[in-house]
Design an enzyme around this catalytic site. Structure first.
Site, PDB file in Angstrom:
ATOM      1  N   ASP A 162      -9.584  -8.704   2.122  1.00  0.00           N
ATOM      2  CA  ASP A 162      -8.744  -8.183   3.202  1.00  0.00           C
ATOM      3  C   ASP A 162      -9.450  -6.997   3.839  1.00  0.00           C
ATOM      4  O   ASP A 162      -9.747  -6.006   3.169  1.00  0.00           O
ATOM      5  CB  ASP A 162      -7.387  -7.759   2.631  1.00  0.00           C
ATOM      6  CG  ASP A 162      -6.452  -7.154   3.673  1.00  0.00           C
ATOM      7  OD1 ASP A 162      -6.800  -7.152   4.871  1.00  0.00           O
ATOM      8  OD2 ASP A 162      -5.371  -6.681   3.285  1.00  0.00           O
TER       9      ASP A 162
ATOM     10  N   MET B 227       0.872  -1.176   0.000  1.00  0.00           N
ATOM     11  CA  MET B 227       0.000   0.000   0.000  1.00  0.00           C
ATOM     12  C   MET B 227       0.905   1.221   0.000  1.00  0.00           C
ATOM     13  O   MET B 227       1.047   1.925   1.001  1.00  0.00           O
ATOM     14  CB  MET B 227      -0.937  -0.047   1.208  1.00  0.00           C
ATOM     15  CG  MET B 227      -2.020  -1.107   1.078  1.00  0.00           C
ATOM     16  SD  MET B 227      -2.933  -1.388   2.618  1.00  0.00           S
ATOM     17  CE  MET B 227      -1.829  -2.556   3.418  1.00  0.00           C
TER      18      MET B 227
END
Length: 221
Positions: free
Chosen positions: A174, A67
């Protein structure tokens, strides 16, 4: 589809990562590692040096979820140091095909992550370039968030697309995955489940993994 449980060390004790991974090594399938840079998401976790060290001390392969800004630059290095899978975000990658191919060339599985508000359809043609599609079921950046049911129709569409193209692509969810939500994810077509607080917030993380697997498999994963 066999359910695969990937505990997220985002919810583990960062001072004891090797020991925390060992707690679930006999029951989990992979270890999920959240790499955050405080730019793409508003949080800072760990990076390449920690992953390189953890590879040497984990009995399970590492699933690195990047990320970060500029994954095109950094993603191949995670594969090169031994990560088993490296996921880049569709929203951050500027040259996703080149980067996904570089990840594979370095010996890792290649994953593409998509945020809750990002439509799936613009990325359909990339399914042949990936080994795993990650659909975020919370806004990325922090653990312990509430599961977003609004993503479930996207999970169903993704499963249909994968099946229609006869691809061996894992479908991962997720965010907010727990004993209360994993069955809905499995019913929608997910077969890889990232769980952080549901595992490392439990008194017995290994038992929590076994419970999650049982619920997912009972629901059809």
């Amino acid at each position: 589809m066999a359910a695969k449980i990937f505990p997220s060390i985002l919810s583990a004790d960062f001072a004891r990562l090797a020991e925390e991974v060992a707690l679930i090594s006999d029951d989990a399938d992979w270890v999920h590692v959240d790499v955050m840079d405080n730019h793409f998401v508003p949080n800072l976790t760990l990076g390449l040096p920690v992953v390189e060290s953890l590879v040497k001390h984990s009995a399970l392969p590492l699933d690195c979820h990047l990320m970060i800004e500029d994954p095109d630059r950094w993603a191949p290095a995670y594969a090169e140091v031994g990560a088993g899978s490296v996921t880049i975000h569709a929203e951050a990658a500027k040259a996703p095909i080149r980067t996904l191919r570089a990840i594979r060339a370095a010996g890792a599985r290649a994953g593409l992550g998509i945020n809750p508000a990002t439509p799936l359809e613009p990325y359909e043609e990339l399914l042949g370039e990936i080994d795993m599609l990650l659909l975020m079921t919370v806004e990325p950046g922090f653990g312990g968030q509430k599961f977003l049911d609004l993503v479930l129709p996207k999970v169903r569409r993704a499963r249909q697309l994968i099946k229609s193209r006869d691809l061996a692509v894992w479908l991962q969810v997720d965010g907010g995955v727990s004993a209360e939500t994993i069955e809905r994810c499995a019913e929608a077509g997910a077969d890889v489940f990232v769980a952080g607080n549901a595992v490392y917030g439990a008194d017995d993380p290994a038992e929590a993994v076994r419970l999650l697997r049982a619920k997912a498999e009972a629901a059809g994963a």
